[in-house]
Write a protein that holds these residues in place. Structure first.
Motif, PDB file in Angstrom:
ATOM      1  N   GLU A  63      23.823 -54.148 -24.704  1.00  0.00           N
ATOM      2  CA  GLU A  63      25.060 -54.155 -23.928  1.00  0.00           C
ATOM      3  C   GLU A  63      24.775 -54.655 -22.516  1.00  0.00           C
ATOM      4  O   GLU A  63      23.718 -54.383 -21.951  1.00  0.00           O
ATOM      5  N   GLN A  64      25.728 -55.405 -21.967  1.00  0.00           N
ATOM      6  CA  GLN A  64      25.580 -55.862 -20.593  1.00  0.00           C
ATOM      7  C   GLN A  64      26.951 -56.129 -19.992  1.00  0.00           C
ATOM      8  O   GLN A  64      27.926 -56.400 -20.701  1.00  0.00           O
ATOM      9  N   ASP A  65      27.013 -56.032 -18.673  1.00  0.00           N
ATOM     10  CA  ASP A  65      28.231 -56.321 -17.926  1.00  0.00           C
ATOM     11  C   ASP A  65      28.067 -57.652 -17.217  1.00  0.00           C
ATOM     12  O   ASP A  65      27.033 -57.915 -16.594  1.00  0.00           O
ATOM     13  N   VAL A  66      29.087 -58.481 -17.314  1.00  0.00           N
ATOM     14  CA  VAL A  66      29.049 -59.843 -16.797  1.00  0.00           C
ATOM     15  C   VAL A  66      30.236 -60.048 -15.864  1.00  0.00           C
ATOM     16  O   VAL A  66      31.334 -59.541 -16.114  1.00  0.00           O
ATOM     17  N   HIS A  67      30.007 -60.798 -14.786  1.00  0.00           N
ATOM     18  CA  HIS A  67      31.077 -61.131 -13.845  1.00  0.00           C
ATOM     19  C   HIS A  67      31.271 -62.638 -13.880  1.00  0.00           C
ATOM     20  O   HIS A  67      30.301 -63.395 -13.723  1.00  0.00           O
ATOM     21  N   LEU A  68      32.504 -63.065 -14.097  1.00  0.00           N
ATOM     22  CA  LEU A  68      32.794 -64.483 -14.280  1.00  0.00           C
ATOM     23  C   LEU A  68      33.925 -64.929 -13.361  1.00  0.00           C
ATOM     24  O   LEU A  68      34.930 -64.238 -13.217  1.00  0.00           O
ATOM     25  N   TRP A  69      33.729 -66.081 -12.725  1.00  0.00           N
ATOM     26  CA  TRP A  69      34.794 -66.764 -11.985  1.00  0.00           C
ATOM     27  C   TRP A  69      34.932 -68.146 -12.594  1.00  0.00           C
ATOM     28  O   TRP A  69      33.939 -68.838 -12.818  1.00  0.00           O
ATOM     29  N   PRO A 118      36.586 -76.024 -16.663  1.00  0.00           N
ATOM     30  CA  PRO A 118      35.303 -76.182 -17.345  1.00  0.00           C
ATOM     31  C   PRO A 118      34.246 -76.838 -16.475  1.00  0.00           C
ATOM     32  O   PRO A 118      33.063 -76.795 -16.793  1.00  0.00           O
ATOM     33  N   TRP A 119      34.640 -77.454 -15.384  1.00  0.00           N
ATOM     34  CA  TRP A 119      33.706 -78.154 -14.508  1.00  0.00           C
ATOM     35  C   TRP A 119      33.413 -77.375 -13.231  1.00  0.00           C
ATOM     36  O   TRP A 119      32.667 -77.843 -12.393  1.00  0.00           O
ATOM     37  N   ARG A 120      33.998 -76.183 -13.101  1.00  0.00           N
ATOM     38  CA  ARG A 120      33.747 -75.383 -11.901  1.00  0.00           C
ATOM     39  C   ARG A 120      33.860 -73.904 -12.245  1.00  0.00           C
ATOM     40  O   ARG A 120      34.944 -73.389 -12.489  1.00  0.00           O
ATOM     41  N   TRP A 121      32.688 -73.232 -12.288  1.00  0.00           N
ATOM     42  CA  TRP A 121      32.652 -71.818 -12.620  1.00  0.00           C
ATOM     43  C   TRP A 121      31.378 -71.170 -12.087  1.00  0.00           C
ATOM     44  O   TRP A 121      30.422 -71.849 -11.703  1.00  0.00           O
ATOM     45  N   ARG A 122      31.394 -69.857 -12.039  1.00  0.00           N
ATOM     46  CA  ARG A 122      30.237 -69.045 -11.691  1.00  0.00           C
ATOM     47  C   ARG A 122      30.175 -67.879 -12.679  1.00  0.00           C
ATOM     48  O   ARG A 122      31.213 -67.335 -13.052  1.00  0.00           O
ATOM     49  N   VAL A 123      28.976 -67.504 -13.088  1.00  0.00           N
ATOM     50  CA  VAL A 123      28.816 -66.346 -13.953  1.00  0.00           C
ATOM     51  C   VAL A 123      27.567 -65.596 -13.525  1.00  0.00           C
ATOM     52  O   VAL A 123      26.526 -66.197 -13.238  1.00  0.00           O
ATOM     53  N   ARG A 124      27.682 -64.278 -13.437  1.00  0.00           N
ATOM     54  CA  ARG A 124      26.566 -63.437 -13.013  1.00  0.00           C
ATOM     55  C   ARG A 124      26.260 -62.409 -14.082  1.00  0.00           C
ATOM     56  O   ARG A 124      27.098 -61.590 -14.445  1.00  0.00           O
ATOM     57  N   PHE A 125      25.023 -62.490 -14.590  1.00  0.00           N
ATOM     58  CA  PHE A 125      24.492 -61.543 -15.546  1.00  0.00           C
ATOM     59  C   PHE A 125      23.644 -60.519 -14.788  1.00  0.00           C
ATOM     60  O   PHE A 125      23.372 -60.698 -13.605  1.00  0.00           O
ATOM     61  N   GLU A 180      38.290 -56.104 -16.246  1.00  0.00           N
ATOM     62  CA  GLU A 180      39.087 -56.365 -15.049  1.00  0.00           C
ATOM     63  C   GLU A 180      39.545 -57.815 -15.059  1.00  0.00           C
ATOM     64  O   GLU A 180      38.815 -58.702 -15.500  1.00  0.00           O
ATOM     65  N   VAL A 181      40.767 -58.041 -14.550  1.00  0.00           N
ATOM     66  CA  VAL A 181      41.316 -59.392 -14.427  1.00  0.00           C
ATOM     67  C   VAL A 181      41.848 -59.568 -13.014  1.00  0.00           C
ATOM     68  O   VAL A 181      42.602 -58.738 -12.511  1.00  0.00           O
ATOM     69  N   ASN A 182      41.444 -60.655 -12.371  1.00  0.00           N
ATOM     70  CA  ASN A 182      41.974 -61.024 -11.061  1.00  0.00           C
ATOM     71  C   ASN A 182      42.415 -62.477 -11.139  1.00  0.00           C
ATOM     72  O   ASN A 182      41.611 -63.358 -11.427  1.00  0.00           O
ATOM     73  N   VAL A 183      43.701 -62.734 -10.898  1.00  0.00           N
ATOM     74  CA  VAL A 183      44.250 -64.082 -11.025  1.00  0.00           C
ATOM     75  C   VAL A 183      44.184 -64.799  -9.680  1.00  0.00           C
ATOM     76  O   VAL A 183      44.504 -64.236  -8.632  1.00  0.00           O
ATOM     77  N   ASP A 184      43.751 -66.047  -9.736  1.00  0.00           N
ATOM     78  CA  ASP A 184      43.675 -66.947  -8.569  1.00  0.00           C
ATOM     79  C   ASP A 184      42.758 -66.424  -7.460  1.00  0.00           C
ATOM     80  O   ASP A 184      43.127 -66.367  -6.295  1.00  0.00           O
ATOM     81  N   PRO A 185      41.513 -66.034  -7.804  1.00  0.00           N
ATOM     82  CA  PRO A 185      40.553 -65.611  -6.787  1.00  0.00           C
ATOM     83  C   PRO A 185      39.915 -66.825  -6.105  1.00  0.00           C
ATOM     84  O   PRO A 185      40.070 -67.965  -6.558  1.00  0.00           O
ATOM     85  N   VAL A 186      39.164 -66.566  -5.069  1.00  0.00           N
ATOM     86  CA  VAL A 186      38.323 -67.597  -4.439  1.00  0.00           C
ATOM     87  C   VAL A 186      36.953 -67.530  -5.094  1.00  0.00           C
ATOM     88  O   VAL A 186      36.344 -66.466  -5.151  1.00  0.00           O
ATOM     89  N   LEU A 187      36.466 -68.653  -5.613  1.00  0.00           N
ATOM     90  CA  LEU A 187      35.156 -68.663  -6.244  1.00  0.00           C
ATOM     91  C   LEU A 187      34.065 -68.474  -5.206  1.00  0.00           C
ATOM     92  O   LEU A 187      34.121 -69.077  -4.126  1.00  0.00           O
ATOM     93  N   PRO A 188      33.063 -67.654  -5.502  1.00  0.00           N
ATOM     94  CA  PRO A 188      31.955 -67.469  -4.552  1.00  0.00           C
ATOM     95  C   PRO A 188      31.097 -68.723  -4.467  1.00  0.00           C
ATOM     96  O   PRO A 188      31.084 -69.557  -5.380  1.00  0.00           O
ATOM     97  N   ASP A 189      30.348 -68.853  -3.386  1.00  0.00           N
ATOM     98  CA  ASP A 189      29.401 -69.953  -3.257  1.00  0.00           C
ATOM     99  C   ASP A 189      28.223 -69.721  -4.184  1.00  0.00           C
ATOM    100  O   ASP A 189      27.762 -68.596  -4.335  1.00  0.00           O
ATOM    101  N   GLY A 190      27.727 -70.793  -4.766  1.00  0.00           N
ATOM    102  CA  GLY A 190      26.477 -70.758  -5.522  1.00  0.00           C
ATOM    103  C   GLY A 190      26.255 -69.610  -6.439  1.00  0.00           C
ATOM    104  O   GLY A 190      27.024 -68.748  -6.604  1.00  0.00           O
TER     105      GLY A 190
END
Length: 230
Positions: free
Chosen positions: A76-82, A86-93, A220-230
């Protein structure tokens, strides 16, 4: 329409303004397909907190592979995704992060060391040009990969959703894969909860012989957030 093919730049599709329309509940398969097909046009960006549960022993068994020296158990793991497209995203494991801006891809380890990446496999690494958790935030491709059956209304995260039961609908492709989004983890039955406003998948469960193989659940769902840097 003049009957000629139009030269459409694919990324332009992702510049459509969000519709923010909540359709009246009808509950039929047609509404399910409409929601899934148009999900990506209902927001300009999303932030999702996702909980992933994988039964690794069942995964090995479902693929006809031999288990190792001992049971692997449930992971099991928790993931954070922005995601903005398809050409601009961030994901943190838990142990690293990944990102994409156009043709630039990278991964960052727990020490902050960043390198470019070329390919991925598994939960954190879909095949080919499939983006992380694309089956949740742009489920349109699932329409072609599954036989769908609407199974009523439910609530998830306090949001109205439609329960969808599904069976695999394999389609052989030139690269040898039968699926795009669901090649991993596979499974012989699936269950989705499709958000009635956004069309995204709030919960995806995959089964093998009646046992839960994989669960991807949006916490959790947040609509229209600001994507973090890097």
């Amino acid at each position: 329409h003049n009957g000629q093919w139009q030269d459409v730049n694919r990324p332009a599709r992702w510049n459509v303004l969000p519709l923010r329309v909540t359709m009246p509940f009808m509950g039929g398969l047609g509404q399910v397909i409409e929601l899934m097909h148009s999900a990506r046009e209902r927001y300009s960006a999303l932030e999702l907190a996702i909980h992933v549960r994988v039964d690794d022993d069942l995964l090995i068994s479902s693929r006809g592979e031999r288990p190792g020296s001992g049971p692997l158990g449930v992971r099991e793991q928790d993931v954070h995704l922005w995601v903005a497209s398809p050409w601009r995203w961030r994901v943190r494991f838990p142990d690293d992060g990944q990102g994409r801006d156009g043709d630039r891809w990278w991964t960052t380890d727990r020490n902050g060391f960043t390198t470019g990446i070329a390919g991925r496999t598994g939960v954190e690494a879909p095949l080919g040009e499939v983006q992380p958790f694309e089956e949740l935030w742009d489920p349109a491709l699932l329409i072609a990969e599954l036989w769908l059956e609407s199974a009523g209304e439910t609530y998830a995260l306090g949001r109205r959703g439609l329960v969808v039961r599904a069976a695999p609908r394999p389609t052989p492709r030139p690269n040898g894969l039968d699926f795009i989004l669901l090649e991993w983890p596979g499974g012989d039955q699936h269950e989705l909860v499709v958000d009635l406003e956004l069309g995204i998948v709030l919960r995806l469960r995959s089964f093998w012989h009646g046992q839960e193989l994989l669960r991807e659940q949006v916490d959790e769902v947040n609509v229209d957030p600001v994507l973090p840097d890097g």
